[in-house]
Design a protein around this motif. Structure first.
Motif, PDB file in Angstrom:
ATOM      1  N   UNK A 112      -7.491 -25.680  -6.100  1.00 22.38           N
ATOM      2  CA  UNK A 112      -6.052 -25.732  -5.862  1.00 22.38           C
ATOM      3  C   UNK A 112      -5.807 -26.079  -4.401  1.00 22.38           C
ATOM      4  N   UNK A 113      -4.988 -27.088  -4.206  1.00 19.78           N
ATOM      5  CA  UNK A 113      -4.596 -27.448  -2.849  1.00 19.78           C
ATOM      6  C   UNK A 113      -3.084 -27.486  -2.764  1.00 19.78           C
ATOM      7  N   UNK A 114      -2.565 -27.238  -1.587  1.00 14.75           N
ATOM      8  CA  UNK A 114      -1.124 -27.311  -1.358  1.00 14.75           C
ATOM      9  C   UNK A 114      -0.873 -28.396  -0.324  1.00 14.75           C
ATOM     10  N   UNK A 115      -0.015 -29.336  -0.698  1.00 18.85           N
ATOM     11  CA  UNK A 115       0.434 -30.342   0.248  1.00 18.85           C
ATOM     12  C   UNK A 115       1.849 -29.973   0.663  1.00 18.85           C
ATOM     13  N   UNK A 116       2.010 -29.601   1.911  1.00 19.58           N
ATOM     14  CA  UNK A 116       3.312 -29.135   2.396  1.00 19.58           C
ATOM     15  C   UNK A 116       3.994 -30.158   3.304  1.00 19.58           C
ATOM     16  N   UNK A 117       3.476 -31.380   3.325  1.00 20.94           N
ATOM     17  CA  UNK A 117       4.078 -32.424   4.151  1.00 20.94           C
ATOM     18  C   UNK A 117       3.435 -32.570   5.516  1.00 20.94           C
ATOM     19  N   UNK A 118       2.531 -31.661   5.862  1.00 18.91           N
ATOM     20  CA  UNK A 118       1.905 -31.728   7.186  1.00 18.91           C
ATOM     21  C   UNK A 118       0.593 -32.517   7.126  1.00 18.91           C
ATOM     22  N   UNK A 119       0.221 -33.075   8.248  1.00 22.03           N
ATOM     23  CA  UNK A 119      -1.046 -33.804   8.347  1.00 22.03           C
ATOM     24  C   UNK A 119      -2.226 -32.859   8.112  1.00 22.03           C
ATOM     25  N   UNK A 120      -2.087 -31.601   8.541  1.00 21.70           N
ATOM     26  CA  UNK A 120      -3.174 -30.625   8.358  1.00 21.70           C
ATOM     27  C   UNK A 120      -3.457 -30.398   6.875  1.00 21.70           C
ATOM     28  N   UNK A 121      -2.405 -30.327   6.056  1.00 19.15           N
ATOM     29  CA  UNK A 121      -2.634 -30.057   4.640  1.00 19.15           C
ATOM     30  C   UNK A 121      -3.313 -31.244   3.964  1.00 19.15           C
ATOM     31  N   UNK A 122      -2.938 -32.470   4.302  1.00 16.71           N
ATOM     32  CA  UNK A 122      -3.589 -33.626   3.680  1.00 16.71           C
ATOM     33  C   UNK A 122      -5.023 -33.752   4.178  1.00 16.71           C
ATOM     34  N   UNK A 123      -5.278 -33.432   5.440  1.00 14.10           N
ATOM     35  CA  UNK A 123      -6.654 -33.476   5.955  1.00 14.10           C
ATOM     36  C   UNK A 123      -7.539 -32.474   5.224  1.00 14.10           C
ATOM     37  N   UNK A 124      -7.015 -31.277   4.947  1.00 16.37           N
ATOM     38  CA  UNK A 124      -7.783 -30.263   4.225  1.00 16.37           C
ATOM     39  C   UNK A 124      -8.097 -30.730   2.811  1.00 16.37           C
TER      40      UNK A 124
END
Length: 139
Positions: A112-124
């Motif tokens: 499960x991943x969460x994309x919250x609009x930040x670059x950090x979330x997409x990098x993770x």
């Protein structure tokens, strides 16, 4: 050639075989620009994904659901199908858009991943996907 099959869903589904996007680019573009409104009936997409994973061309595939995951509980018959496929090495993954998903329903998925609009979330998400790929290739 690697296979890719996309199921767009809301309260209904539309499917697209994206294995050869180059020869079907206009249809692919039309598919991606479709507008859906209404609820999030993830069971429709998961049922269709389970059927696809039983076909020869898609055995041992991975399933990735991208949604806001404001969903109802998944019924036990569908969970049984998912678990049978998991026993055959199919992974069910989820990317939740935003932070409003119903967390207890996220346990249906292997990752499960969460994309919250930040670059950090997409990098993770990208890092984790790369690590899964490396682990899979080393088996």
């Amino acid at each position: 050639m690697k296979k890719c099959y996309i199921i767009n869903f809301s309260t209904w589904i539309v499917e697209f075989d994206a294995s050869d996007v180059n020869s079907n680019f206009n249809k692919f573009y039309d598919f991606l620009t479709m507008s859906f409104s209404g609820g999030t009936d993830v069971e429709l997409a998961l049922n269709e994904a389970c059927k696809k994973c039983l076909e020869n061309n898609y055995k041992n595939s991975d399933v990735l659901i991208i949604s806001d995951f404001i969903i109802n509980q998944i019924n036990s018959d569908l969970l049984s199908k998912i678990n049978k496929l998991r026993n055959n090495k199919v992974r069910f993954n989820a990317i939740s858009i935003g932070c409003s998903q119903i967390k207890e329903h996220m346990t249906y998925f292997d990752n499960n991943w969460v994309y919250d609009g930040s670059q950090e979330s997409i990098n993770k998400i990208i890092n984790d996907l790369n690590n899964i790929e490396k682990t899979t290739n080393n088996k």
